[in-house]
Scaffold this motif. Structure first.
Motif, PDB file in Angstrom:
ATOM      1  N   SER A  66       0.826  -1.208   0.000  1.00 50.53           N
ATOM      2  CA  SER A  66       0.000   0.000   0.000  1.00 50.53           C
ATOM      3  C   SER A  66       0.857   1.253   0.000  1.00 50.53           C
ATOM      4  O   SER A  66       0.606   2.203  -0.754  1.00 50.53           O
ATOM      5  CB  SER A  66      -0.928  -0.016   1.222  1.00 50.53           C
ATOM      6  N   GLU A  67       1.892   1.270   0.836  1.00 53.37           N
ATOM      7  CA  GLU A  67       2.768   2.437   0.927  1.00 53.37           C
ATOM      8  C   GLU A  67       3.571   2.617  -0.356  1.00 53.37           C
ATOM      9  O   GLU A  67       3.758   3.746  -0.838  1.00 53.37           O
ATOM     10  CB  GLU A  67       3.715   2.292   2.128  1.00 53.37           C
ATOM     11  N   ALA A  68       4.052   1.495  -0.924  1.00 61.36           N
ATOM     12  CA  ALA A  68       4.822   1.574  -2.170  1.00 61.36           C
ATOM     13  C   ALA A  68       3.964   2.124  -3.303  1.00 61.36           C
ATOM     14  O   ALA A  68       4.422   2.926  -4.125  1.00 61.36           O
ATOM     15  CB  ALA A  68       5.372   0.198  -2.529  1.00 61.36           C
ATOM     16  N   ASP A  69       2.697   1.695  -3.347  1.00 60.43           N
ATOM     17  CA  ASP A  69       1.783   2.173  -4.394  1.00 60.43           C
ATOM     18  C   ASP A  69       1.529   3.674  -4.244  1.00 60.43           C
ATOM     19  O   ASP A  69       1.470   4.412  -5.247  1.00 60.43           O
ATOM     20  CB  ASP A  69       0.460   1.396  -4.332  1.00 60.43           C
ATOM     21  N   LYS A  70       1.379   4.130  -2.999  1.00 60.12           N
ATOM     22  CA  LYS A  70       1.165   5.559  -2.766  1.00 60.12           C
ATOM     23  C   LYS A  70       2.350   6.389  -3.274  1.00 60.12           C
ATOM     24  O   LYS A  70       2.168   7.487  -3.793  1.00 60.12           O
ATOM     25  CB  LYS A  70       0.976   5.830  -1.269  1.00 60.12           C
ATOM     26  N   LEU A  71       3.552   5.820  -3.096  1.00 67.46           N
ATOM     27  CA  LEU A  71       4.766   6.535  -3.487  1.00 67.46           C
ATOM     28  C   LEU A  71       5.118   6.326  -4.959  1.00 67.46           C
ATOM     29  O   LEU A  71       6.076   6.915  -5.459  1.00 67.46           O
ATOM     30  CB  LEU A  71       5.942   6.072  -2.612  1.00 67.46           C
ATOM     31  N   GLY A  72       4.334   5.488  -5.639  1.00 67.05           N
ATOM     32  CA  GLY A  72       4.577   5.234  -7.056  1.00 67.05           C
ATOM     33  C   GLY A  72       5.861   4.473  -7.327  1.00 67.05           C
ATOM     34  O   GLY A  72       6.524   4.694  -8.350  1.00 67.05           O
ATOM     35  N   LEU A  73       6.205   3.555  -6.429  1.00 64.26           N
ATOM     36  CA  LEU A  73       7.448   2.800  -6.556  1.00 64.26           C
ATOM     37  C   LEU A  73       7.202   1.453  -7.212  1.00 64.26           C
ATOM     38  O   LEU A  73       6.170   0.814  -6.982  1.00 64.26           O
ATOM     39  CB  LEU A  73       8.087   2.589  -5.177  1.00 64.26           C
ATOM     40  N   ALA A  74       8.186   0.991  -7.993  1.00 64.95           N
ATOM     41  CA  ALA A  74       8.069  -0.291  -8.704  1.00 64.95           C
ATOM     42  C   ALA A  74       8.428  -1.427  -7.760  1.00 64.95           C
ATOM     43  O   ALA A  74       9.498  -2.050  -7.860  1.00 64.95           O
ATOM     44  CB  ALA A  74       8.987  -0.296  -9.925  1.00 64.95           C
ATOM     45  N   MET A  75       7.534  -1.697  -6.821  1.00 67.88           N
ATOM     46  CA  MET A  75       7.751  -2.752  -5.836  1.00 67.88           C
ATOM     47  C   MET A  75       6.603  -3.742  -5.870  1.00 67.88           C
ATOM     48  O   MET A  75       5.442  -3.341  -5.932  1.00 67.88           O
ATOM     49  CB  MET A  75       7.877  -2.164  -4.419  1.00 67.88           C
ATOM     50  N   GLN A  76       6.939  -5.014  -5.814  1.00 73.64           N
ATOM     51  CA  GLN A  76       5.925  -6.063  -5.735  1.00 73.64           C
ATOM     52  C   GLN A  76       6.211  -6.918  -4.507  1.00 73.64           C
ATOM     53  O   GLN A  76       7.282  -7.521  -4.404  1.00 73.64           O
ATOM     54  CB  GLN A  76       5.925  -6.952  -6.975  1.00 73.64           C
ATOM     55  N   PHE A  77       5.261  -6.952  -3.603  1.00 78.06           N
ATOM     56  CA  PHE A  77       5.422  -7.778  -2.409  1.00 78.06           C
ATOM     57  C   PHE A  77       4.909  -9.185  -2.683  1.00 78.06           C
ATOM     58  O   PHE A  77       3.821  -9.370  -3.251  1.00 78.06           O
ATOM     59  CB  PHE A  77       4.661  -7.170  -1.230  1.00 78.06           C
ATOM     60  N   VAL A  78       5.702 -10.163  -2.276  1.00 76.96           N
ATOM     61  CA  VAL A  78       5.342 -11.567  -2.436  1.00 76.96           C
ATOM     62  C   VAL A  78       5.335 -12.200  -1.055  1.00 76.96           C
ATOM     63  O   VAL A  78       6.352 -12.204  -0.361  1.00 76.96           O
ATOM     64  CB  VAL A  78       6.327 -12.312  -3.352  1.00 76.96           C
ATOM     65  N   GLN A  79       4.186 -12.718  -0.647  1.00 75.98           N
ATOM     66  CA  GLN A  79       4.092 -13.370   0.650  1.00 75.98           C
ATOM     67  C   GLN A  79       4.482 -14.841   0.494  1.00 75.98           C
ATOM     68  O   GLN A  79       4.031 -15.527  -0.416  1.00 75.98           O
ATOM     69  CB  GLN A  79       2.664 -13.262   1.201  1.00 75.98           C
ATOM     70  N   GLY A  80       5.347 -15.316   1.386  1.00 74.24           N
ATOM     71  CA  GLY A  80       5.749 -16.710   1.284  1.00 74.24           C
ATOM     72  C   GLY A  80       6.666 -17.134   2.413  1.00 74.24           C
ATOM     73  O   GLY A  80       7.164 -16.315   3.186  1.00 74.24           O
TER      74      GLY A  80
END
Length: 397
Positions: free
Chosen positions: A162-176
């Motif tokens: 959520s925070e990365a999306d707000k900042l417009g950053l190219a981040m993808q979180f993967v839960q595992g």
């Protein structure tokens, strides 16, 4: 680095009497184990005031100066454990990027980011055990490259994304789960894998997966070496496997005993809690005839202010034993005395903490070198920010 490892390995083997013990349990004896061979050392330890003990616990360099008078073999420790500071690339962070990061942690993340960016390899980042992705935010914002943030806890993934999306950053979180077969799916050869304070088996899994997938680079700071599944440490390098030094899970805790002081309140809480536990141990041995230490659950710091008697009654409820009427004040005072004896014992072990930590780090370094990586070892921040400041940086040749 092979020579450095062999030097530290032999030094640890030759001096096991001075580091291979648990001050908490050894304090039960009430005397120093080195009395026959080093009576002057024991006299010095016994002469120390509480304030002197606290000063030496925060100043290993001064402690070494004194201990070397009694144990001359310690004189090279400072030289052997000295690491260069990592080269840094100055950061100019966008506003809001550090939202939600506490002060000292921000300093650690900032320093780690500066070091990683100075010698970056690959076209993407893999942030291992990412938490909310604070480090990944820096890497994404400074390079514009994609960051895959791998994290076990779903709520941290959601918050970080959520925070990365707000900042417009190219981040993808993967839960595992880092130990599952699916974890290997996030590794790709063109990545630079990074981890800030990955614990025990987690940083070992990172190294093994990165090597298996031939990543461009691996940079990590190890932490919490005792968080392993086995009862003994399993070395990665052939050099460490050939060593006769076999470390137990409990001994892997020794490097972690070095902490940065958290102020008077934190120190007072530690004195209270440890003296309570030690005083209760004396009480249970004398009154109930228990021969083994009875571990107690964690206690809220706010409960410590209720006093030693309240702690003992709380412990009896937790563990299901009955306490007869006793002189709680006397047992508390004896717990305090045992606490300071424990602290004196720990001063002898203290200089070996960094030696042992470097032995563990060099095991990973030598392994990575053997499988084709060019590896450097440095400190990414000052000890005042965190004593866990070792950075292992490996680049695929």
């Amino acid at each position: 680095m092979l020579n450095q490892f062999q030097t530290l390995d032999q030094f640890l083997l030759d001096n096991q009497d001075y580091w291979r013990f648990e001050p908490f349990f050894l304090s039960q004896q009430g005397c120093f184990p080195w009395l026959d061979h080093h009576p002057l050392l024991c006299d010095w330890l016994a002469s120390l005031t509480q304030s002197q003990i606290e000063e030496y616990k925060q100043d290993t360099s001064s402690l070494l100066d004194v201990l070397t008078r009694f144990l001359p073999q310690l004189q090279c420790i400072s030289l052997w454990t000295q690491l260069p500071l990592s080269r840094k690339q100055t950061l100019d962070l966008p506003r809001g990027l550090d939202n939600g990061i506490p002060g000292r942690k921000l300093e650690q993340i900032y320093s780690m980011g500066e070091a990683l960016l100075d010698d970056h390899h690959g076209q993407q980042w893999l942030e291992w055990c990412s938490g909310k992705g604070f480090l990944g935010r820096i890497l994404a914002s400074q390079t514009g490259q994609r960051v895959t943030s791998f994290e076990f806890q779903p709520n941290l993934c959601q918050s970080g994304q959520s925070e990365a999306d707000k900042l417009g950053l190219a981040m993808q979180f993967v839960q595992g789960d880092a130990f599952s077969e699916q974890a290997s799916e996030v590794f790709h050869p063109h990545q630079h894998a990074v981890a800030l304070h990955a614990c025990g088996d987690l940083h070992v899994a990172l190294v093994q997966q990165a090597v298996q997938h031939q990543l461009s680079a691996i940079s990590f700071s190890p932490c919490c070496y005792h968080l392993i599944n086995d009862e003994h440490y399993r070395p990665l390098s052939k050099q460490a496997r050939q060593s006769s030094l076999s470390l137990t899970k409990q001994e892997l805790r020794i490097p972690l005993q070095e902490t940065v002081t958290g102020g008077e309140r934190v120190k007072r809480h530690r004195v209270d809690e440890m003296s309570y536990r030690l005083g209760l141990d004396i009480l249970l041995r004398e009154i109930l005839g228990q021969t083994d230490y009875q571990p107690m659950p964690s206690i809220k710091k706010s409960q410590l202010s209720e006093g030693f008697e309240a702690f003992c009654l709380w412990a009896s409820e937790q563990k299901g034993f009955a306490l007869p009427p006793v002189d709680f004040h006397d047992y508390h005072q004896r717990g305090i005395e045992r606490f300071w004896h424990m602290e004196r014992l720990s001063l002898v072990q203290q200089p070996f903490r960094r030696v042992l930590e470097l032995w563990l780090a060099l095991d990973k370094v030598l392994y990575l070198q053997d499988v084709g990586y060019r590896v450097s070892l440095s400190e990414f921040c000052l000890r005042e920010a965190t004593p866990r400041n070792i950075l292992i940086h490996a680049v695929k040749d």
